[in-house]
Design a protein around this motif. Structure first.
Motif, PDB file in Angstrom:
ATOM      1  N   LEU A 135      13.999  30.101  10.595  1.00  0.00           N
ATOM      2  CA  LEU A 135      13.535  30.296   9.226  1.00  0.00           C
ATOM      3  C   LEU A 135      13.941  29.090   8.376  1.00  0.00           C
ATOM      4  N   TYR A 136      12.987  28.608   7.571  1.00  0.00           N
ATOM      5  CA  TYR A 136      13.226  27.489   6.663  1.00  0.00           C
ATOM      6  C   TYR A 136      12.836  27.922   5.256  1.00  0.00           C
ATOM      7  N   VAL A 137      13.779  27.824   4.321  1.00  0.00           N
ATOM      8  CA  VAL A 137      13.546  28.263   2.947  1.00  0.00           C
ATOM      9  C   VAL A 137      13.897  27.120   2.001  1.00  0.00           C
ATOM     10  N   SER A 138      12.938  26.738   1.163  1.00  0.00           N
ATOM     11  CA  SER A 138      13.143  25.655   0.205  1.00  0.00           C
ATOM     12  C   SER A 138      12.568  26.064  -1.134  1.00  0.00           C
ATOM     13  N   ILE A 139      13.051  25.412  -2.190  1.00  0.00           N
ATOM     14  CA  ILE A 139      12.484  25.614  -3.515  1.00  0.00           C
ATOM     15  C   ILE A 139      12.057  24.256  -4.055  1.00  0.00           C
ATOM     16  N   ILE A 140      10.803  24.184  -4.508  1.00  0.00           N
ATOM     17  CA  ILE A 140      10.245  22.953  -5.060  1.00  0.00           C
ATOM     18  C   ILE A 140      10.161  23.123  -6.564  1.00  0.00           C
ATOM     19  N   LYS A 198       6.686  25.890 -13.564  1.00  0.00           N
ATOM     20  CA  LYS A 198       6.574  26.666 -12.330  1.00  0.00           C
ATOM     21  C   LYS A 198       7.282  25.957 -11.183  1.00  0.00           C
ATOM     22  N   SER A 199       8.094  26.707 -10.461  1.00  0.00           N
ATOM     23  CA  SER A 199       8.698  26.260  -9.217  1.00  0.00           C
ATOM     24  C   SER A 199       8.205  27.192  -8.102  1.00  0.00           C
ATOM     25  N   LYS A 200       8.373  26.759  -6.878  1.00  0.00           N
ATOM     26  CA  LYS A 200       7.879  27.576  -5.753  1.00  0.00           C
ATOM     27  C   LYS A 200       8.942  27.703  -4.680  1.00  0.00           C
ATOM     28  N   VAL A 201       9.157  28.946  -4.240  1.00  0.00           N
ATOM     29  CA  VAL A 201       9.979  29.201  -3.059  1.00  0.00           C
ATOM     30  C   VAL A 201       9.053  29.183  -1.844  1.00  0.00           C
ATOM     31  N   LEU A 202       9.369  28.326  -0.903  1.00  0.00           N
ATOM     32  CA  LEU A 202       8.536  28.126   0.281  1.00  0.00           C
ATOM     33  C   LEU A 202       9.300  28.586   1.515  1.00  0.00           C
ATOM     34  N   VAL A 203       8.678  29.449   2.325  1.00  0.00           N
ATOM     35  CA  VAL A 203       9.319  29.997   3.527  1.00  0.00           C
ATOM     36  C   VAL A 203       8.450  29.661   4.736  1.00  0.00           C
ATOM     37  N   LEU A 204       9.039  28.973   5.701  1.00  0.00           N
ATOM     38  CA  LEU A 204       8.346  28.641   6.951  1.00  0.00           C
ATOM     39  C   LEU A 204       9.052  29.333   8.112  1.00  0.00           C
ATOM     40  N   HIS A 205       8.256  29.748   9.105  1.00  0.00           N
ATOM     41  CA  HIS A 205       8.820  30.324  10.325  1.00  0.00           C
ATOM     42  C   HIS A 205       8.234  29.586  11.523  1.00  0.00           C
ATOM     43  N   ASP A 243       4.996  31.628   3.950  1.00  0.00           N
ATOM     44  CA  ASP A 243       4.974  32.547   2.814  1.00  0.00           C
ATOM     45  C   ASP A 243       5.590  31.840   1.616  1.00  0.00           C
ATOM     46  N   SER A 244       5.227  32.271   0.420  1.00  0.00           N
ATOM     47  CA  SER A 244       5.755  31.596  -0.757  1.00  0.00           C
ATOM     48  C   SER A 244       5.713  32.537  -1.962  1.00  0.00           C
ATOM     49  N   ARG A 245       6.425  32.132  -3.003  1.00  0.00           N
ATOM     50  CA  ARG A 245       6.371  32.856  -4.264  1.00  0.00           C
ATOM     51  C   ARG A 245       6.683  31.890  -5.399  1.00  0.00           C
TER      52      ARG A 245
END
Length: 253
Positions: A135-140, A198-205, A243-245
């Motif tokens: 799992l990879y989680v980042s915020i842009i 706006k910022s984005k939480v990005l989730v990669l699997h 996935d993102s939010r």
């Protein structure tokens, strides 16, 4: 007497969407296969860089709509997010939810809007079917910076098996903490007035580690997208879900 064609075919609209896309692809929403009739609404979805791009798209679609109603369900982002939107692979959702809370109260924040001085808490909720992989989680953020919440130099193990810790079903994984819980391996932050927008939480699997070495704790969005492009071009690792939010960071009042 002006002639209004009974149908506006999809192939008249698709070039407009392609030329107007400045922040990821645009798409027609539930388009009728035979084209748009006189009473149909032409709906467009996707993301755009800002109000000017939205107005240009609306004007261009109206030119061929011949009086039909045009509805734009487009999300306005910012240049930093548009860079990442344009480079992300077209991947299906993994069903991973990004849940947000207020750090001061522990209450959920379904709107995703936080104000200056507030402490966003972020949980990534693994669905039952994701039991392995990485799992990879980042915020842009709006400044064009990417902060890697998982993995990073202080929290290096991002394997799903470790994160689940032998728990079945849905499992929340905390990646941004209340300030009261902050520690060397627990990231916590407050919204300040340099990050509004706006910022984005990005989730990669992925089934295998995406990168050979750890990314720095923070880097430019351009650097991160180049790294993702290199992974894709080498074809050694397949990212299978994204996935993102969005988070909206605002000034009070």
């Amino acid at each position: 007497v002006d002639f209004v064609p009974p149908l506006v075919p999809l192939d008249r609209l698709e070039p407009i969407l392609k030329s107007s896309a400045d922040c990821g692809p645009l798409h027609l929403i539930n388009p009728p296969a035979e084209g748009y009739g006189l009473q149909d609404t032409i709906g467009v979805g996707g993301t755009l860089s800002g109000p000017e791009a939205r107005q240009s798209l609306l004007d261009a679609v109206n030119e061929v709509a011949d009086g039909r109603y045009v509805s734009l369900s487009t999300e306005l982002l910012n240049p930093a997010l548009c860079v990442i939107e344009g480079q992300l692979p077209d991947l299906p959702s993994g069903g991973i939810e990004v849940a947000l809370e207020f750090g001061a109260t522990g209450q959920p924040n379904p709107s995703g809007e936080f104000f200056v001085g507030e402490n966003p808490v972020i949980d990534v909720v693994l669905p039952a079917q994701i039991e392995d992989g990485y799992l990879y989680v980042s915020i842009i953020d709006v400044t064009g910076s990417v902060f890697h919440l998982l993995p990073n130099v202080n929290r290096q193990d991002n394997s799903v098996a470790t994160l689940r810790n032998q728990q079945d079903g849905e499992v929340p994984i905390r990646v941004a903490y209340p300030r009261a819980d902050a520690a060397s391996d627990k990231i916590a932050f407050l919204v300040d007035d340099s990050l509004l927008g706006k910022s984005k939480v990005l989730v990669l699997h992925a089934n295998e580690p995406i990168f050979e070495t750890l990314r720095p704790l923070s880097e430019s969005v351009e650097g991160y997208t180049e790294a993702l492009k290199e992974v894709k071009s080498r074809g050694l690792v397949e990212i299978d879900a994204l996935d993102s939010r969005l988070l909206t960071l605002s000034a009070p009042g």
